[in-house]
Design a protein around this motif. Structure first.
Motif, PDB file in Angstrom:
ATOM      1  N   HIS A   1      -2.720  -8.686  -8.119  1.00  0.00           N
ATOM      2  CA  HIS A   1      -1.409  -8.017  -8.235  1.00  0.00           C
ATOM      3  C   HIS A   1      -1.326  -6.967  -9.251  1.00  0.00           C
ATOM      4  CE1 HIS A   1       2.595  -8.054  -6.781  1.00  0.00           C
ATOM      5  NE2 HIS A   1       2.403  -8.858  -6.128  1.00  0.00           N
ATOM      6  N   SER A   2      -2.334  -6.124  -9.425  1.00  0.00           N
ATOM      7  CA  SER A   2      -2.312  -5.136 -10.282  1.00  0.00           C
ATOM      8  C   SER A   2      -2.918  -3.730  -9.653  1.00  0.00           C
ATOM      9  CB  SER A   2      -3.413  -5.582 -11.407  1.00  0.00           C
ATOM     10  OG  SER A   2      -3.027  -4.601 -12.511  1.00  0.00           O
ATOM     11  N   SER A   3      -1.899  -2.613  -9.730  1.00  0.00           N
ATOM     12  CA  SER A   3      -2.398  -1.397  -8.828  1.00  0.00           C
ATOM     13  C   SER A   3      -2.579  -1.800  -7.575  1.00  0.00           C
ATOM     14  CB  SER A   3      -3.383  -0.736  -9.694  1.00  0.00           C
ATOM     15  OG  SER A   3      -3.328   0.597  -9.199  1.00  0.00           O
ATOM     16  N   TRP A   4      -3.848  -1.026  -7.130  1.00  0.00           N
ATOM     17  CA  TRP A   4      -4.213  -1.325  -5.579  1.00  0.00           C
ATOM     18  C   TRP A   4      -5.601  -2.031  -5.624  1.00  0.00           C
ATOM     19  CZ3 TRP A   4      -3.664   2.977  -1.549  1.00  0.00           C
ATOM     20  CH2 TRP A   4      -2.302   3.325  -1.609  1.00  0.00           C
ATOM     21  N   LEU A   5      -5.888  -2.969  -6.776  1.00  0.00           N
ATOM     22  CA  LEU A   5      -7.016  -3.784  -6.723  1.00  0.00           C
ATOM     23  C   LEU A   5      -7.295  -4.692  -5.679  1.00  0.00           C
ATOM     24  CD1 LEU A   5      -7.686  -4.603 -10.608  1.00  0.00           C
ATOM     25  CD2 LEU A   5      -8.941  -3.021  -9.051  1.00  0.00           C
ATOM     26  N   ARG A   6      -6.193  -4.961  -5.094  1.00  0.00           N
ATOM     27  CA  ARG A   6      -6.322  -5.941  -4.057  1.00  0.00           C
ATOM     28  C   ARG A   6      -6.994  -5.618  -2.764  1.00  0.00           C
ATOM     29  NH1 ARG A   6      -2.923  -6.674   0.413  1.00  0.00           N
ATOM     30  NH2 ARG A   6      -1.066  -5.598   0.576  1.00  0.00           N
ATOM     31  N   ALA A   7      -7.037  -4.382  -2.805  1.00  0.00           N
ATOM     32  CA  ALA A   7      -7.925  -3.613  -1.765  1.00  0.00           C
ATOM     33  C   ALA A   7      -9.431  -4.380  -1.422  1.00  0.00           C
ATOM     34  CB  ALA A   7      -8.197  -1.953  -1.789  1.00  0.00           C
ATOM     35  N   THR A   8      -9.973  -4.754  -2.671  1.00  0.00           N
ATOM     36  CA  THR A   8     -11.067  -5.667  -2.320  1.00  0.00           C
ATOM     37  C   THR A   8     -11.161  -6.993  -3.279  1.00  0.00           C
ATOM     38  OG1 THR A   8     -12.052  -4.312  -4.431  1.00  0.00           O
ATOM     39  CG2 THR A   8     -12.425  -3.515  -2.311  1.00  0.00           C
ATOM     40  N   VAL A   9      -9.959  -7.006  -3.933  1.00  0.00           N
ATOM     41  CA  VAL A   9     -10.177  -8.514  -4.746  1.00  0.00           C
ATOM     42  C   VAL A   9      -8.968  -9.386  -4.129  1.00  0.00           C
ATOM     43  CG1 VAL A   9      -9.507  -9.559  -7.029  1.00  0.00           C
ATOM     44  CG2 VAL A   9     -10.784  -7.114  -6.969  1.00  0.00           C
ATOM     45  N   TYR A  10      -9.573 -10.185  -3.056  1.00  0.00           N
ATOM     46  CA  TYR A  10      -8.687 -11.151  -2.380  1.00  0.00           C
ATOM     47  C   TYR A  10      -9.674 -12.247  -1.781  1.00  0.00           C
ATOM     48  CZ  TYR A  10     -10.077  -8.299   1.820  1.00  0.00           C
ATOM     49  OH  TYR A  10     -10.676  -7.617   2.492  1.00  0.00           O
TER      50      TYR A  10
ATOM     51  N   ALA B   1      -4.713  -9.316   5.003  1.00  0.00           N
ATOM     52  CA  ALA B   1      -4.784  -8.827   3.560  1.00  0.00           C
ATOM     53  C   ALA B   1      -5.020  -7.276   3.458  1.00  0.00           C
ATOM     54  CB  ALA B   1      -6.472  -9.384   2.795  1.00  0.00           C
ATOM     55  N   ALA B   2      -4.548  -6.578   4.252  1.00  0.00           N
ATOM     56  CA  ALA B   2      -4.476  -5.146   4.607  1.00  0.00           C
ATOM     57  C   ALA B   2      -3.505  -4.647   3.421  1.00  0.00           C
ATOM     58  CB  ALA B   2      -4.609  -4.583   5.896  1.00  0.00           C
ATOM     59  N   LEU B   3      -3.874  -3.463   2.865  1.00  0.00           N
ATOM     60  CA  LEU B   3      -2.893  -3.026   1.955  1.00  0.00           C
ATOM     61  C   LEU B   3      -1.369  -2.446   2.601  1.00  0.00           C
ATOM     62  CD1 LEU B   3      -5.011  -3.357  -0.371  1.00  0.00           C
ATOM     63  CD2 LEU B   3      -3.981  -1.003  -1.241  1.00  0.00           C
ATOM     64  N   ASN B   4      -1.772  -1.810   3.713  1.00  0.00           N
ATOM     65  CA  ASN B   4      -0.464  -0.983   4.233  1.00  0.00           C
ATOM     66  C   ASN B   4      -0.336  -1.006   5.676  1.00  0.00           C
ATOM     67  OD1 ASN B   4       0.305   0.117   1.464  1.00  0.00           O
ATOM     68  ND2 ASN B   4      -1.535   1.593   1.431  1.00  0.00           N
ATOM     69  N   THR B   5      -1.145  -1.691   6.299  1.00  0.00           N
ATOM     70  CA  THR B   5      -1.335  -1.755   7.738  1.00  0.00           C
ATOM     71  C   THR B   5      -0.826  -2.976   8.473  1.00  0.00           C
ATOM     72  OG1 THR B   5      -2.745  -0.093   7.682  1.00  0.00           O
ATOM     73  CG2 THR B   5      -2.357  -1.240   9.765  1.00  0.00           C
TER      74      THR B   5
ATOM     75  N   MET C   1       1.010 -10.359  16.000  1.00  0.00           N
ATOM     76  CA  MET C   1       1.196  -9.466  14.982  1.00  0.00           C
ATOM     77  C   MET C   1       1.661  -9.888  13.779  1.00  0.00           C
ATOM     78  SD  MET C   1       3.120  -7.102  13.087  1.00  0.00           S
ATOM     79  CE  MET C   1       4.754  -7.561  12.929  1.00  0.00           C
ATOM     80  N   ILE C   2       0.620  -9.684  12.694  1.00  0.00           N
ATOM     81  CA  ILE C   2       0.627  -9.829  11.497  1.00  0.00           C
ATOM     82  C   ILE C   2       0.617  -8.804  10.370  1.00  0.00           C
ATOM     83  CG2 ILE C   2      -0.766 -11.609   9.955  1.00  0.00           C
ATOM     84  CD1 ILE C   2      -2.592 -12.277  12.105  1.00  0.00           C
ATOM     85  N   ALA C   3       1.819  -9.089   9.821  1.00  0.00           N
ATOM     86  CA  ALA C   3       2.023  -8.211   8.550  1.00  0.00           C
ATOM     87  C   ALA C   3       1.176  -8.296   7.419  1.00  0.00           C
ATOM     88  CB  ALA C   3       3.761  -8.136   8.248  1.00  0.00           C
ATOM     89  N   PRO C   4       1.018  -7.415   6.605  1.00  0.00           N
ATOM     90  CA  PRO C   4       0.456  -7.605   5.230  1.00  0.00           C
ATOM     91  C   PRO C   4       1.131  -8.712   4.363  1.00  0.00           C
ATOM     92  CG  PRO C   4       0.439  -5.231   5.588  1.00  0.00           C
ATOM     93  CD  PRO C   4       1.388  -5.993   6.742  1.00  0.00           C
ATOM     94  N   GLY C   5       0.159  -9.696   3.831  1.00  0.00           N
ATOM     95  CA  GLY C   5       1.014 -10.823   3.352  1.00  0.00           C
ATOM     96  C   GLY C   5       1.144 -11.868   4.109  1.00  0.00           C
TER      97      GLY C   5
END
Length: 577
Positions: A140-149, A240-244, A274-278
């Protein structure tokens, strides 16, 4: 003098009472014995991976992408030591975990803790009680969750036999994600510097792999799940997608939804999710088709008109025993802008049991959520439309993170307004009423006001929030997540919320309970919860591009009476800013 029959009756009652007490004691001791404490070590470090024919160094936990799955039983406690051996600040959020009185372990940087700096460490300690199903953890820091999940799976304390559905033959966690061909931190930093929208991702992924539709470099590593004819599996989906937001289907197979966001639902049969990010969605799939290979496919649900998005499709394969030689069948996915299908899915979910709703509402809030634009500073060139910078807000306040201390620590140490860390004047209603979903919203309403504001709630308050989407710049489906809480989704619809008319639509019997609600494009959703968890709890859009622009706020829930209704003291290793 009491008769012998009365004495016999009294003895029998005493014996019965003693027996019941003994059984209750044994039951309590059994529950205590079953609950466990788990220790994990998460080392945040770089690792080299190849995707889309290119080798790239990414941030990972323990060198794994996706990161390790944490499996536990309801009531267990987790102790997770995070060691930062990477080059960026990092925190870890345990998405959907209530964190009762343990807000220091929630994870959003500068909200509940300062980040773990390179070379530092921090130990997250918390208990997961009263929750069963699929959650997940992520940076939960910047966009690190693109790969840290990674996945967080919580089973009943009594074992899988206690599921409120037939015990599945196997369980399959599926993490849906996004992949950039460049460093995601560079993507967001470039966009933040210029004020432009960040580049969209280059691929969607299933368990870290793009799948067969991205060329031979990707197809050889397509995620494949072995299944047996006639078996029913529990498939645990995590977006776990960032924006989709994503539509998901399995060729030739229907899915029965039995849980969402670690809350059980009434069984609901469907061919598309239909699954939203999160969000997470648990489904039962019976593999009853002729032996062969069947694609799982996911593609974007993109509700904002004219806004670029990743228009690719990720795939994985369900392979039956004896089906190795066949070519996979492909499902038919909805069109990227099929709002009707997205709505039909989200509005069909119902809670498994009758909702425990408060009889009256103490705090009735109306929050507008949407995108806006900041004017460019004098002499500056900006990358947004007409030389502006993209922004986003709730009730016209664009959230700004502090940098010298976390909001929670400032609150706990009573440094809040005196030190200028935050103010407790977040508005309960938008500052100006207007036609929120009009086709041409006045440009005078497009520019929000930056601020670090919280809304105070008394412990135990019954809270209802109307989340109203706006059509400023572009209306969009916004997945709104509240940290530290689950909430009931009473209703949702399109247009401007009308209390007199739309209040009649409230489901007060079996509304779904979630931690992330997809607020319909140019529409609204109404949620309700009880403020029974003291601390500071971030509420934000889970499209990371929007939280980067300021689509967030925080609730400050005051302590109640006594230790059990009060925030615990901060741990000794809490990172400093």
């Amino acid at each position: 003098m009491p008769s012998s029959s009365n004495m016999s009756s009294s003895s029998s009652s005493l014996l019965l009472t003693s027996t019941l007490l003994a059984l209750l004691l044994c039951s309590s001791l059994l529950q205590l014995a079953v609950a466990k404490e788990q220790y994990h070590e998460f080392v945040v470090q770089e690792a080299s991976v190849t995707r889309l024919c290119r080798n790239r160094s990414i941030m990972t936990v323990n060198g794994q992408f996706p990161g390790p799955t944490v499996e536990m039983s309801e009531g267990d406690s987790l102790i997770v030591r995070v060691i930062n051996r990477g080059r960026y600040n990092v925190t870890v959020h345990w998405h959907g975990v209530r964190q009762m009185r343990t807000g220091w372990a929630d994870g959003p940087e500068y909200v509940t803790q300062c980040p773990i700096r390179p070379g530092g460490s921090y130990t997250y300690r918390f208990t997961v009680g009263g929750q069963e199903g699929t959650l997940w953890w992520h940076a939960h820091s910047s966009w690190l969750r693109a790969t840290v999940y990674g996945a967080l799976i919580i089973r009943p304390r009594a074992g899988v036999a206690a599921y409120p559905f037939k015990t599945p033959a196997r369980e399959i966690p599926i993490l849906l994600g996004e992949w950039w061909d460049m460093n995601p931190i560079d993507v967001v930093r470039t966009a933040t510097r210029t004020g432009a929208a960040p580049n969209v991702s280059d691929a969607l992924t299933v368990n870290g792999q793009p799948g067969d539709l991205y060329g031979s470099c990707s197809s050889k590593d397509t995620a494949t799940f072995a299944v047996k004819s006639g078996e029913t599996s529990l498939v645990r989906f995590i977006n776990a997608a960032l924006n989709t937001e994503l539509f998901v289907s399995i060729a030739g197979h229907s899915m029965t939804v039995v849980g969402a966001d670690a809350s059980y639902t009434k069984p609901y049969s469907t061919t598309v999710l239909m699954i939203a990010p999160g969000q997470t969605t648990d489904v039962l799939v019976t593999f009853d088709q002729p032996p062969g290979k069947y694609y799982l496919a996911a593609r974007a649900y993109a509700s904002a008109q004219g806004v670029p998005f990743d228009n690719t499709t990720t795939t994985a394969i369900f392979q039956y025993d004896g089906g190795a030689g066949s070519s996979p069948s492909m499902p038919t996915l909805p069109a990227y802008n099929d709002t009707a299908t997205a709505t039909a899915f989200t509005t069909s979910l119902r809670g498994l049991r009758r909702a425990e709703l408060p009889s009256q509402v103490d705090e009735s809030l109306f929050f507008t959520v949407g995108v806006g634009l900041f004017n460019c500073s004098s002499g500056e060139t900006c990358g947004g439309p007409n030389n502006t910078r993209f922004a986003a807000s709730i009730n016209n306040v664009s959230f700004v993170l502090p940098s010298t201390i976390s909001i929670l620590h400032a609150h706990y140490s009573q440094q809040s307004e005196q030190q200028g860390v935050f103010t407790a004047d977040f508005p309960a209603n938008p500052p100006v009423e207007f036609d929120y979903t009009a086709q041409n919203v006045s440009r005078a309403l497009w520019q929000p006001v930056p601020g670090t504001k919280v809304y105070k709630l008394k412990y135990g308050a019954a809270v209802q929030v109307v989340l109203q989407g706006t059509n400023i710049f572009a209306g969009e489906n916004h997945p709104i997540h509240i940290h530290g809480y689950d909430f009931y989704i009473l209703a949702q619809g399109f247009g401007n919320f009308d209390a007199a008319k739309d209040g009649l639509l409230f489901n007060l019997d079996d509304p779904p309970m979630r931690n992330t609600v997809a607020v319909p494009v140019n529409g609204w959703a109404v949620i309700r919860f009880v403020a029974d968890n003291p601390g500071v709890w971030l509420m934000h859009c889970h499209l990371d591009v929007h939280i980067t622009w300021g689509l967030a706020m925080a609730f400050l829930v005051e302590d109640g009476v006594g230790d059990l209704q009060s925030l615990q003291a901060p741990p000794p290793d809490l990172p400093l800013c």
